[in-house]
Design a protein around this motif. Structure first.
Motif, PDB file in Angstrom:
ATOM      1  N   UNK A   8      82.774 -18.656  -4.177  1.00  0.00           N
ATOM      2  CA  UNK A   8      81.634 -17.880  -3.705  1.00  0.00           C
ATOM      3  C   UNK A   8      80.738 -17.459  -4.865  1.00  0.00           C
ATOM      4  N   UNK A   9      79.451 -17.389  -4.594  1.00  0.00           N
ATOM      5  CA  UNK A   9      78.449 -16.932  -5.564  1.00  0.00           C
ATOM      6  C   UNK A   9      78.458 -17.768  -6.846  1.00  0.00           C
ATOM      7  N   UNK A  10      78.675 -19.077  -6.711  1.00  0.00           N
ATOM      8  CA  UNK A  10      78.784 -19.926  -7.899  1.00  0.00           C
ATOM      9  C   UNK A  10      77.556 -20.803  -8.106  1.00  0.00           C
ATOM     10  N   UNK A  11      76.520 -20.648  -7.262  1.00  0.00           N
ATOM     11  CA  UNK A  11      75.301 -21.416  -7.442  1.00  0.00           C
ATOM     12  C   UNK A  11      74.485 -20.829  -8.583  1.00  0.00           C
ATOM     13  N   UNK A  12      73.990 -21.693  -9.483  1.00  0.00           N
ATOM     14  CA  UNK A  12      73.234 -21.265 -10.653  1.00  0.00           C
ATOM     15  C   UNK A  12      71.942 -22.063 -10.762  1.00  0.00           C
ATOM     16  N   UNK A  13      70.843 -21.347 -11.067  1.00  0.00           N
ATOM     17  CA  UNK A  13      69.587 -22.053 -11.275  1.00  0.00           C
ATOM     18  C   UNK A  13      69.649 -22.805 -12.598  1.00  0.00           C
ATOM     19  N   UNK A  14      69.394 -24.132 -12.557  1.00  0.00           N
ATOM     20  CA  UNK A  14      69.501 -24.985 -13.733  1.00  0.00           C
ATOM     21  C   UNK A  14      68.166 -25.075 -14.479  1.00  0.00           C
ATOM     22  N   UNK A  15      67.098 -25.430 -13.753  1.00  0.00           N
ATOM     23  CA  UNK A  15      65.779 -25.481 -14.379  1.00  0.00           C
ATOM     24  C   UNK A  15      64.696 -25.471 -13.313  1.00  0.00           C
ATOM     25  N   UNK A  16      63.471 -25.166 -13.753  1.00  0.00           N
ATOM     26  CA  UNK A  16      62.275 -25.251 -12.920  1.00  0.00           C
ATOM     27  C   UNK A  16      61.437 -26.431 -13.386  1.00  0.00           C
ATOM     28  N   UNK A  17      60.661 -26.997 -12.483  1.00  0.00           N
ATOM     29  CA  UNK A  17      59.806 -28.122 -12.848  1.00  0.00           C
ATOM     30  C   UNK A  17      58.604 -28.149 -11.910  1.00  0.00           C
ATOM     31  N   UNK A  18      57.435 -28.449 -12.451  1.00  0.00           N
ATOM     32  CA  UNK A  18      56.234 -28.565 -11.628  1.00  0.00           C
ATOM     33  C   UNK A  18      56.146 -30.000 -11.129  1.00  0.00           C
ATOM     34  N   UNK A  19      56.806 -30.260 -10.038  1.00  0.00           N
ATOM     35  CA  UNK A  19      56.851 -31.596  -9.435  1.00  0.00           C
ATOM     36  C   UNK A  19      57.356 -31.447  -8.013  1.00  0.00           C
ATOM     37  N   UNK A  20      56.975 -32.362  -7.159  1.00  0.00           N
ATOM     38  CA  UNK A  20      57.356 -32.282  -5.758  1.00  0.00           C
ATOM     39  C   UNK A  20      58.077 -33.560  -5.341  1.00  0.00           C
ATOM     40  N   UNK A  21      58.931 -33.421  -4.334  1.00  0.00           N
ATOM     41  CA  UNK A  21      59.597 -34.563  -3.706  1.00  0.00           C
ATOM     42  C   UNK A  21      60.402 -35.388  -4.707  1.00  0.00           C
ATOM     43  N   UNK A  22      61.396 -34.780  -5.302  1.00  0.00           N
ATOM     44  CA  UNK A  22      62.258 -35.473  -6.249  1.00  0.00           C
ATOM     45  C   UNK A  22      63.686 -34.969  -6.101  1.00  0.00           C
ATOM     46  N   UNK A  23      64.615 -35.726  -6.667  1.00  0.00           N
ATOM     47  CA  UNK A  23      66.005 -35.298  -6.759  1.00  0.00           C
ATOM     48  C   UNK A  23      66.525 -35.715  -8.132  1.00  0.00           C
ATOM     49  N   UNK A  24      67.166 -34.800  -8.891  1.00  0.00           N
ATOM     50  CA  UNK A  24      67.710 -35.168 -10.199  1.00  0.00           C
ATOM     51  C   UNK A  24      68.969 -36.017 -10.047  1.00  0.00           C
ATOM     52  N   UNK A  79      60.319 -44.298  -7.574  1.00  0.00           N
ATOM     53  CA  UNK A  79      60.377 -44.543  -9.016  1.00  0.00           C
ATOM     54  C   UNK A  79      61.397 -43.627  -9.678  1.00  0.00           C
ATOM     55  N   UNK A  80      61.861 -44.056 -10.852  1.00  0.00           N
ATOM     56  CA  UNK A  80      62.709 -43.233 -11.698  1.00  0.00           C
ATOM     57  C   UNK A  80      61.871 -42.710 -12.854  1.00  0.00           C
ATOM     58  N   UNK A  81      62.030 -41.422 -13.135  1.00  0.00           N
ATOM     59  CA  UNK A  81      61.253 -40.766 -14.177  1.00  0.00           C
ATOM     60  C   UNK A  81      62.196 -40.037 -15.122  1.00  0.00           C
ATOM     61  N   UNK A  82      61.952 -40.150 -16.435  1.00  0.00           N
ATOM     62  CA  UNK A  82      62.690 -39.379 -17.438  1.00  0.00           C
ATOM     63  C   UNK A  82      61.900 -38.111 -17.737  1.00  0.00           C
ATOM     64  N   UNK A  83      62.577 -36.956 -17.613  1.00  0.00           N
ATOM     65  CA  UNK A  83      61.916 -35.669 -17.825  1.00  0.00           C
ATOM     66  C   UNK A  83      62.666 -34.891 -18.896  1.00  0.00           C
ATOM     67  N   UNK A  84      61.924 -34.421 -19.911  1.00  0.00           N
ATOM     68  CA  UNK A  84      62.515 -33.642 -20.995  1.00  0.00           C
ATOM     69  C   UNK A  84      62.385 -32.158 -20.680  1.00  0.00           C
ATOM     70  N   UNK A  85      63.517 -31.468 -20.593  1.00  0.00           N
ATOM     71  CA  UNK A  85      63.520 -30.059 -20.216  1.00  0.00           C
ATOM     72  C   UNK A  85      62.909 -29.172 -21.296  1.00  0.00           C
ATOM     73  N   UNK A  86      62.945 -29.613 -22.542  1.00  0.00           N
ATOM     74  CA  UNK A  86      62.450 -28.775 -23.636  1.00  0.00           C
ATOM     75  C   UNK A  86      60.922 -28.810 -23.739  1.00  0.00           C
ATOM     76  N   UNK A  87      60.347 -30.023 -23.795  1.00  0.00           N
ATOM     77  CA  UNK A  87      58.899 -30.108 -23.967  1.00  0.00           C
ATOM     78  C   UNK A  87      58.152 -30.451 -22.682  1.00  0.00           C
ATOM     79  N   UNK A  88      58.915 -30.626 -21.557  1.00  0.00           N
ATOM     80  CA  UNK A  88      58.352 -30.898 -20.237  1.00  0.00           C
ATOM     81  C   UNK A  88      57.547 -32.208 -20.191  1.00  0.00           C
ATOM     82  N   UNK A  89      57.836 -33.112 -21.134  1.00  0.00           N
ATOM     83  CA  UNK A  89      57.210 -34.426 -21.107  1.00  0.00           C
ATOM     84  C   UNK A  89      57.974 -35.338 -20.159  1.00  0.00           C
ATOM     85  N   UNK A  90      57.271 -36.279 -19.530  1.00  0.00           N
ATOM     86  CA  UNK A  90      57.922 -37.215 -18.623  1.00  0.00           C
ATOM     87  C   UNK A  90      57.281 -38.589 -18.729  1.00  0.00           C
TER      88      UNK A  90
END
Length: 360
Positions: free
Chosen positions: A288-304, A321-332
């Motif tokens: 219980x209560x083990x869900x954790x927010x991993x990251x936010x991203x400005x993008x729609x309709x995707x699944x990591x 399509x497959x996209x590579x997204x960098x969590x640090x600099x938000x480049x994709x």
């Protein structure tokens, strides 16, 4: 000499379990010793365990179908990003291919009707799954799952079907659908028999693949006769459905946009807000209560799909399509494009591991 031979077998065993399946199939011709090791069920299981390790991306792949009637298949390795083009071994038996679910290197493939195949794309071996019950394929909502019974070491296919009847309105402007009760069945690959699951108090609202976590396929469904969605899974040993806690109850209400998947071996939910998308993971399964927010991203309709080194995440975007997204600099940047207007976007992609597991 006998001890040296045993040591040699042990060393070969340990080295080969890191090797991709395509190479292992070739290495069977090296010697009788290597053939014996690679064919050993213990080695098959050890190689599978290595492939299923969360951080081992070298044996994990994404597979997609870009057309249906004449399938163009692409398979890309999450680690090296090398791309292959496997083909179905069913030949002209395939009609309208769907990738329905995955488990331990096996893929359940649909053919546009009630025919199904259990297929290992790494070894090209397959098994036909007969369907002994009828349903309206085009008008129904379908959920699929595949898993392994750890007690009997048996693979089982789960099919949930909500049949619907189209009722034309006056002047044939459009029609409404009248739904029946959903039915759930499980197929035992050893006994080759289907079994109906008596209690299924839920309704699927969209076609979906089972998300495999902790050895069980998971889906998001609606409670029957209650406007509330819930995460359920199928217990392979007990052969019954159970429920899993959600991050926030308000997430799964009707109308909220979310995506469901697996990330780093954990259940993953993507909550699409008006501002961005929040990616949540279940760090400890069943707690219980083990869900954790991993990251936010400005993008729609995707699944990591997976997390690589240097905080890079591979995303499947818009089922195209497959996209590579960098969590640090938000480049994709885009890795691979697939899909097309003739594809069923729900059933045209899957993640699988390279394995020697036989579908037979």
């Amino acid at each position: 000499m006998k001890n040296q031979s045993n040591v040699s077998d042990e060393i070969v065993f340990k080295v080969l379990k890191y090797v991709p399946v395509k190479s292992l199939l070739r290495f069977r011709c090296v010697s009788k010793q290597w053939l014996s090791i690679i064919s050993n069920p213990q080695f098959v299981q050890s190689h599978l365990d290595k492939a299923n390790e969360v951080n081992n991306l070298s044996l994990k792949r994404h597979i997609s179908i870009s057309t249906k009637s004449s399938p163009t298949i692409k398979s890309i390795c999450y680690q090296s990003l090398d791309c292959e083009n496997p083909s179905f071994p069913f030949g002209d038996k395939i009609d309208n291919a769907d990738l329905l679910c995955s488990c331990n290197g096996l893929l359940l493939v649909g053919t546009g009707n009630t025919d199904h195949y259990l297929w290992n794309p790494s070894t090209r071996s397959y098994k036909q799954i007969p369907c002994d019950f009828n349903y309206n394929f085009k008008e129904s909502i379908r959920l699929y799952g595949l898993g392994n019974d750890s007690i009997t070491d048996t693979y089982k296919v789960i099919m949930i079907v909500l049949s619907r009847r189209c009722i034309p309105l006056p002047l044939n402007t459009f029609c409404v659908y009248e739904s029946e009760s959903a039915q759930a069945r499980v197929y035992n690959c050893k006994t080759e028999c289907w079994k109906k699951i008596d209690k299924f108090p839920y309704k699927p609202f969209v076609n979906g693949q089972g998300v495999l976590v902790n050895g069980a396929p998971h889906w998001i469904v609606a409670r029957d006769r209650i406007i509330e969605n819930v995460i359920i899974y199928f217990d392979m040993v007990e052969e019954r459905f159970k429920e899993v806690e959600t991050p926030l109850p308000s997430w799964l209400v009707t109308g909220i946009r979310f995506r469901f998947g697996v990330l780093g071996g954990s259940l993953c939910l993507v909550n699409n807000t008006d501002v961005n998308a929040e990616v949540w993971v279940m760090k400890e399964y069943g707690v219980d209560k083990c869900w954790t927010k991993f990251f936010n991203i400005i993008m729609d309709n995707f699944v990591p799909l997976c997390v690589k080194e240097n905080e890079e995440v591979i995303l499947e975007v818009e089922e195209k399509k497959l996209v590579m997204y960098n969590l640090r600099n938000q480049m994709k940047y885009q890795i691979l494009a697939f899909g097309g207007p003739t594809c069923n976007i729900v059933f045209n992609t899957a993640t699988y591991v390279e394995s020697l597991v036989s579908p037979q």
